[in-house]
Design a protein around this motif. Structure first.
Motif, PDB file in Angstrom:
ATOM      1  N   ALA A 311      16.411  36.149  67.529  1.00  0.00           N
ATOM      2  CA  ALA A 311      15.075  36.762  67.565  1.00  0.00           C
ATOM      3  C   ALA A 311      15.133  38.149  68.194  1.00  0.00           C
ATOM      4  CB  ALA A 311      14.100  35.878  68.333  1.00  0.00           C
ATOM      5  N   VAL A 312      15.881  38.273  69.294  1.00  0.00           N
ATOM      6  CA  VAL A 312      15.998  39.558  69.984  1.00  0.00           C
ATOM      7  C   VAL A 312      16.696  40.580  69.090  1.00  0.00           C
ATOM      8  CG1 VAL A 312      17.110  40.736  71.926  1.00  0.00           C
ATOM      9  CG2 VAL A 312      15.890  38.582  72.312  1.00  0.00           C
ATOM     10  N   LYS A 313      17.801  40.192  68.472  1.00  0.00           N
ATOM     11  CA  LYS A 313      18.530  41.118  67.597  1.00  0.00           C
ATOM     12  C   LYS A 313      17.676  41.520  66.382  1.00  0.00           C
ATOM     13  CE  LYS A 313      23.218  39.637  68.826  1.00  0.00           C
ATOM     14  NZ  LYS A 313      24.421  38.902  68.385  1.00  0.00           N
ATOM     15  N   TYR A 314      16.942  40.562  65.837  1.00  0.00           N
ATOM     16  CA  TYR A 314      16.092  40.835  64.680  1.00  0.00           C
ATOM     17  C   TYR A 314      15.004  41.851  65.040  1.00  0.00           C
ATOM     18  CZ  TYR A 314      13.216  39.754  60.544  1.00  0.00           C
ATOM     19  OH  TYR A 314      12.489  39.824  59.375  1.00  0.00           O
ATOM     20  N   ALA A 315      14.352  41.637  66.203  1.00  0.00           N
ATOM     21  CA  ALA A 315      13.298  42.567  66.633  1.00  0.00           C
ATOM     22  C   ALA A 315      13.878  43.936  66.964  1.00  0.00           C
ATOM     23  CB  ALA A 315      12.557  41.991  67.841  1.00  0.00           C
ATOM     24  N   GLU A 316      15.061  43.966  67.566  1.00  0.00           N
ATOM     25  CA  GLU A 316      15.702  45.257  67.866  1.00  0.00           C
ATOM     26  C   GLU A 316      16.026  46.021  66.580  1.00  0.00           C
ATOM     27  OE1 GLU A 316      18.079  44.952  72.086  1.00  0.00           O
ATOM     28  OE2 GLU A 316      18.984  43.967  70.338  1.00  0.00           O
ATOM     29  N   ALA A 317      16.457  45.295  65.554  1.00  0.00           N
ATOM     30  CA  ALA A 317      16.772  45.944  64.278  1.00  0.00           C
ATOM     31  C   ALA A 317      15.516  46.507  63.637  1.00  0.00           C
ATOM     32  CB  ALA A 317      17.449  44.954  63.342  1.00  0.00           C
ATOM     33  N   LEU A 318      14.408  45.765  63.714  1.00  0.00           N
ATOM     34  CA  LEU A 318      13.138  46.268  63.176  1.00  0.00           C
ATOM     35  C   LEU A 318      12.651  47.473  63.967  1.00  0.00           C
ATOM     36  CD1 LEU A 318      11.162  42.950  62.462  1.00  0.00           C
ATOM     37  CD2 LEU A 318      12.246  44.464  60.791  1.00  0.00           C
ATOM     38  N   GLU A 319      12.835  47.432  65.287  1.00  0.00           N
ATOM     39  CA  GLU A 319      12.436  48.552  66.140  1.00  0.00           C
ATOM     40  C   GLU A 319      13.239  49.806  65.759  1.00  0.00           C
ATOM     41  OE1 GLU A 319      12.013  49.473  70.927  1.00  0.00           O
ATOM     42  OE2 GLU A 319      13.714  48.308  70.211  1.00  0.00           O
ATOM     43  N   ALA A 320      14.555  49.638  65.579  1.00  0.00           N
ATOM     44  CA  ALA A 320      15.400  50.775  65.219  1.00  0.00           C
ATOM     45  C   ALA A 320      14.985  51.371  63.879  1.00  0.00           C
ATOM     46  CB  ALA A 320      16.867  50.341  65.187  1.00  0.00           C
ATOM     47  N   VAL A 344      12.628  26.742  65.287  1.00  0.00           N
ATOM     48  CA  VAL A 344      12.227  27.126  66.646  1.00  0.00           C
ATOM     49  C   VAL A 344      10.952  27.966  66.683  1.00  0.00           C
ATOM     50  CG1 VAL A 344      12.937  28.367  68.745  1.00  0.00           C
ATOM     51  CG2 VAL A 344      14.613  27.037  67.453  1.00  0.00           C
ATOM     52  N   TYR A 345      10.938  29.089  65.959  1.00  0.00           N
ATOM     53  CA  TYR A 345       9.857  30.057  66.123  1.00  0.00           C
ATOM     54  C   TYR A 345       8.498  29.483  65.712  1.00  0.00           C
ATOM     55  CZ  TYR A 345      14.101  32.944  65.869  1.00  0.00           C
ATOM     56  OH  TYR A 345      15.352  33.452  66.041  1.00  0.00           O
ATOM     57  N   ALA A 346       8.458  28.715  64.642  1.00  0.00           N
ATOM     58  CA  ALA A 346       7.197  28.125  64.195  1.00  0.00           C
ATOM     59  C   ALA A 346       6.613  27.213  65.267  1.00  0.00           C
ATOM     60  CB  ALA A 346       7.398  27.352  62.890  1.00  0.00           C
ATOM     61  N   LYS A 347       7.487  26.520  66.027  1.00  0.00           N
ATOM     62  CA  LYS A 347       7.011  25.640  67.097  1.00  0.00           C
ATOM     63  C   LYS A 347       6.420  26.447  68.251  1.00  0.00           C
ATOM     64  CE  LYS A 347      10.354  22.009  65.978  1.00  0.00           C
ATOM     65  NZ  LYS A 347      11.548  21.245  66.427  1.00  0.00           N
ATOM     66  N   MET A 366       6.241  43.771  81.553  1.00  0.00           N
ATOM     67  CA  MET A 366       6.899  42.675  80.850  1.00  0.00           C
ATOM     68  C   MET A 366       8.362  43.022  80.613  1.00  0.00           C
ATOM     69  SD  MET A 366       6.046  41.008  77.118  1.00  0.00           S
ATOM     70  CE  MET A 366       4.767  39.927  77.732  1.00  0.00           C
ATOM     71  N   ASP A 367       9.211  42.029  80.784  1.00  0.00           N
ATOM     72  CA  ASP A 367      10.631  42.223  80.523  1.00  0.00           C
ATOM     73  C   ASP A 367      10.850  42.566  79.046  1.00  0.00           C
ATOM     74  OD1 ASP A 367      13.540  41.790  81.268  1.00  0.00           O
ATOM     75  OD2 ASP A 367      13.319  40.306  79.666  1.00  0.00           O
ATOM     76  N   ARG A 368      11.678  43.569  78.786  1.00  0.00           N
ATOM     77  CA  ARG A 368      11.917  44.016  77.410  1.00  0.00           C
ATOM     78  C   ARG A 368      12.434  42.884  76.528  1.00  0.00           C
ATOM     79  NH1 ARG A 368      13.473  48.054  73.701  1.00  0.00           N
ATOM     80  NH2 ARG A 368      15.418  47.551  72.622  1.00  0.00           N
ATOM     81  N   ARG A 369      13.370  42.103  77.040  1.00  0.00           N
ATOM     82  CA  ARG A 369      13.961  41.029  76.228  1.00  0.00           C
ATOM     83  C   ARG A 369      12.923  39.967  75.866  1.00  0.00           C
ATOM     84  NH1 ARG A 369      18.917  39.007  74.720  1.00  0.00           N
ATOM     85  NH2 ARG A 369      19.117  36.731  74.688  1.00  0.00           N
ATOM     86  N   LEU A 370      11.988  39.681  76.785  1.00  0.00           N
ATOM     87  CA  LEU A 370      10.942  38.701  76.495  1.00  0.00           C
ATOM     88  C   LEU A 370      10.048  39.207  75.363  1.00  0.00           C
ATOM     89  CD1 LEU A 370       9.631  35.984  77.385  1.00  0.00           C
ATOM     90  CD2 LEU A 370       8.131  37.342  78.863  1.00  0.00           C
ATOM     91  N   GLY A 371       9.695  40.495  75.412  1.00  0.00           N
ATOM     92  CA  GLY A 371       8.881  41.071  74.340  1.00  0.00           C
ATOM     93  C   GLY A 371       9.596  41.041  73.003  1.00  0.00           C
ATOM     94  N   LEU A 372      10.883  41.327  73.033  1.00  0.00           N
ATOM     95  CA  LEU A 372      11.677  41.282  71.797  1.00  0.00           C
ATOM     96  C   LEU A 372      11.753  39.859  71.242  1.00  0.00           C
ATOM     97  CD1 LEU A 372      14.581  43.663  72.849  1.00  0.00           C
ATOM     98  CD2 LEU A 372      13.054  44.046  70.900  1.00  0.00           C
ATOM     99  N   PHE A 373      11.917  38.860  72.120  1.00  0.00           N
ATOM    100  CA  PHE A 373      11.977  37.475  71.640  1.00  0.00           C
ATOM    101  C   PHE A 373      10.699  37.099  70.903  1.00  0.00           C
ATOM    102  CE2 PHE A 373      10.401  33.172  72.366  1.00  0.00           C
ATOM    103  CZ  PHE A 373      11.279  32.478  71.552  1.00  0.00           C
ATOM    104  N   GLY A 378       7.764  36.081  65.698  1.00  0.00           N
ATOM    105  CA  GLY A 378       6.566  36.237  64.880  1.00  0.00           C
ATOM    106  C   GLY A 378       5.292  36.505  65.628  1.00  0.00           C
ATOM    107  N   VAL A 379       5.389  36.823  66.932  1.00  0.00           N
ATOM    108  CA  VAL A 379       4.204  37.181  67.727  1.00  0.00           C
ATOM    109  C   VAL A 379       4.477  38.537  68.372  1.00  0.00           C
ATOM    110  CG1 VAL A 379       2.660  36.567  69.620  1.00  0.00           C
ATOM    111  CG2 VAL A 379       3.655  34.763  68.194  1.00  0.00           C
TER     112      VAL A 379
END
Length: 608
Positions: A311-320, A344-347, A366-373, A378-379
């Motif tokens: 999730a973190v890597k996916y969000a970082e890639a979208l951010e980039a 996982v994410y749907a739950k 907020m911690d950066r990694r938490l926001g990325l997760f 999907g939130v």
């Protein structure tokens, strides 16, 4: 960059007050759903614009009949509930000023706020609140009325004003201008006696309308659906009040939830099914921690951590990709993300009601990694920054270009300036009028229209603000090294077993830390290791537990130079609580009070 301004999307309102929109919406579309309200059976029921208008009008007439006049200050001491919003708009309809009081306030805190604001009437939630005020009522000569919500206060006032003509309320309402005072909100008092922030109708209207105009896409789960949010932030706090005002003005259906604990909040999220929420980082930390513990109990700790990493890597890639510095997620990453979305994410999304795709966070960093997760799950969380004195948000991440770890760019129409010493200064139509009865503090804070926040930070080349600490919280060791405690404390708190962390070290040879435990996480940790629950005094000396906390401290120390690192720490048996005077009602640490309460522990840290 030293200064950045975003062009305004809304002009300051030229006429009117906050209550006008209630009557305008009821006139144009009386059948539209305005709010959700729980009935006696605990089911959510819709309240239409027409129904809400009628209730506001009836209550306003009752308040007038019982002697509340234009410009009077009326206190509300309650948890977040429907009646608070009803009283807010009824009082604003007649030009009265609302003084919010946290429901956990002590008798002396209540006395100071009600005395300083010269409150003439008060609304409390229940008998305990009434008794709290009763203990100091002999020192409040201006207090004439005390109404109790759980004893039929609303019905009593409806009946009291039934004989008055509606036009009496409208005459008062038409006299309200944007410069009229809407509320006096007392600061949390982390560094002394609370100060009353004077906030106008215009401050709130401009702030709410700007947020609605710029962030309206965030309100929806998908394009074209109903916008709905569950308000669980305290309405005594400026963030909660801004949400209330913006929801009414923006035609967002919203409900009230008075309890922040997961046992009460999660069922209401599932039943109300908001499309977005506004919260503090604490809420997102709790949701994440609960998901991690559930996975561990099910024997899926490894897959969960892998899902977090994806999730973190996916969000970082979208951010980039959004910033033009990367191609976006690879095919392999997209495939992994798709797999974990089902597992996982749907739950995680389901635990928040199922429809939430966006959220706004403020109150603390907020911690950066938490926001990325959460973004990868999907939130999308849009982090912002503001103060009571800036009528909530002064900066926020825009919908189209989030920079995780920052608090975003200035809200359109606001200017952020970084002073020579790193202090953040703000200017805009949301800046308050000053402190009630305190010209000295006002002069120290307002400088020719600029609000000196007391916070430290920096602007990057794109105008995104990052908070680095508080001026008054900087530690200076006896060796002359200045240390900002916030980033270190947050990194220590990243460990799931750590509840709170406070750094000490002013005029000391090195930096040390006081650490409390997250009791739910500790219970889970003991269970997973088949360890019995020892007394707290023995638990904090458990070598395995101490090693876990040491890992958190070592991880935090990688952020700073050797002279700034945490040399030693002590695990405390009990958390810092508001009841013991160690936290503000908005969960901020009262550092001086903590150091005083644990003076012996601090001394021992420097003797070993």
């Amino acid at each position: 960059m030293r200064e950045f301004t975003n062009p305004p999307v809304e002009l300051p309102p030229p006429v009117g007050g906050l209550a006008d929109v209630v009557f305008e919406h009821a006139h144009t579309d009386p059948g539209a759903v305005a709010l959700g309200r729980k009935d006696d059976a605990g089911r959510w029921r819709d309240v239409t614009s027409g129904e809400f208008r009628d209730e506001v009008l009836a209550l306003a007439k009752g308040l007038l009949a019982r002697g509340v006049r234009f410009g009077d200050r009326v206190a509300i001491m309650s948890r977040t509930r429907y009646e608070w919003t009803l009283f807010d708009f009824a009082l604003w309809s007649i030009g009265a000023q609302v003084v919010p009081v946290y429901p956990t306030s002590s008798a002396e805190q209540c006395f100071w706020m009600l005395y300083d604001a010269e409150v003439t009437a008060a609304v409390v939630e229940h008998e305990d609140h009434a008794m709290t005020i009763a203990t100091v009522i002999d020192r409040l000569p201006r207090l004439r009325e005390l109404w109790q919500l759980d004893s039929g206060a609303v019905r009593e006032l409806y009946d009291a004003g039934a004989h008055l003509d509606d036009e009496v309320v409208h005459r008062h309402r038409r006299a309200v201008t944007p410069d009229s005072v809407a509320t006096v909100i007392y600061t949390s008092g982390t560094t002394g006696r609370p100060k009353g922030c004077v906030i106008s109708h215009g401050n709130f209207m401009w702030e709410a309308d700007t947020v609605i105009e710029r962030w309206e896409p965030v309100f929806h789960s998908r394009r074209g659906d109903e916008a709905a949010t569950l308000l669980f932030l305290p309405l005594a706090h400026v963030f909660g009040r801004m949400v209330e005002v913006a929801a009414i003005r923006g035609r967002v259906r919203f409900g009230h939830q008075p309890q922040l604990n997961a046992a009460a909040l999660l069922p209401d999220l599932a039943a109300f099914r908001p499309t977005f929420i506004l919260a503090v980082p604490y809420i997102f930390e709790k949701v994440f921690a609960a998901a991690r513990r559930k996975a561990e109990k099910e024997g899926r700790a490894g897959p969960f951590e892998k899902a977090v990493d994806v999730a973190v890597k996916y969000a970082e890639a979208l951010e980039a990709r959004a910033w033009g510095i990367g191609p976006g997620p690879s095919a392999a990453l997209r495939l992994q993300h798709q797999l974990f979305d089902k597992l996982v994410y749907a739950k995680v999304r389901a635990a928040m009601g199922g429809r939430i795709r966006n959220a706004m966070s403020g109150g603390s960093a907020m911690d950066r990694r938490l926001g990325l997760f959460f973004a990868g799950a999907g939130v999308q969380i849009y982090e912002g920054y503001g103060l009571t004195e800036s009528t909530a948000a002064a900066t926020a991440n825009p919908p189209d270009r989030t920079r995780y770890g920052s608090v975003g760019q200035p809200v359109p129409g606001v200017t952020v300036h970084i002073a020579d010493d790193g202090e953040i200064w703000l200017r805009g139509p949301n800046v308050f009028q000053g402190y009630l009865n305190n010209p000295k503090a006002t002069d120290e804070t307002l400088h020719d229209g600029w609000l000196a926040t007391g916070d430290l930070g920096f602007l990057d080349e794109d105008g995104y603000l990052t908070i680095t600490g508080r001026k008054k919280e900087i530690l200076v060791t006896s060796g002359g090294k200045s240390v900002s405690p916030g980033p270190l404390e947050e990194r220590v708190r990243d460990h799931p077993l750590v509840g709170q962390c406070v750094l000490v070290g002013n005029d000391r040879p090195f930096v040390a830390a006081l650490v409390t435990l997250d009791q739910e996480a500790v219970d889970h940790w003991l269970q997973m290791r088949a360890k019995p629950r020892p007394p707290d005094t023995e638990l904090v000396r458990d070598p395995d537990l101490e090693m876990e906390v040491r890992r958190a401290v070592v991880a935090a120390n990688t952020l700073v130079s050797q002279a700034e690192q945490i040399r030693t720490f002590r695990i405390l048996t009990q958390p810092f609580t508001e009841e013991h005077g160690l936290l503000t009602p908005s969960l901020k640490l009262k550092r001086k009070a903590i150091e005083k309460a644990f003076a012996d522990v601090v001394e021992a840290l420097y003797r070993t």
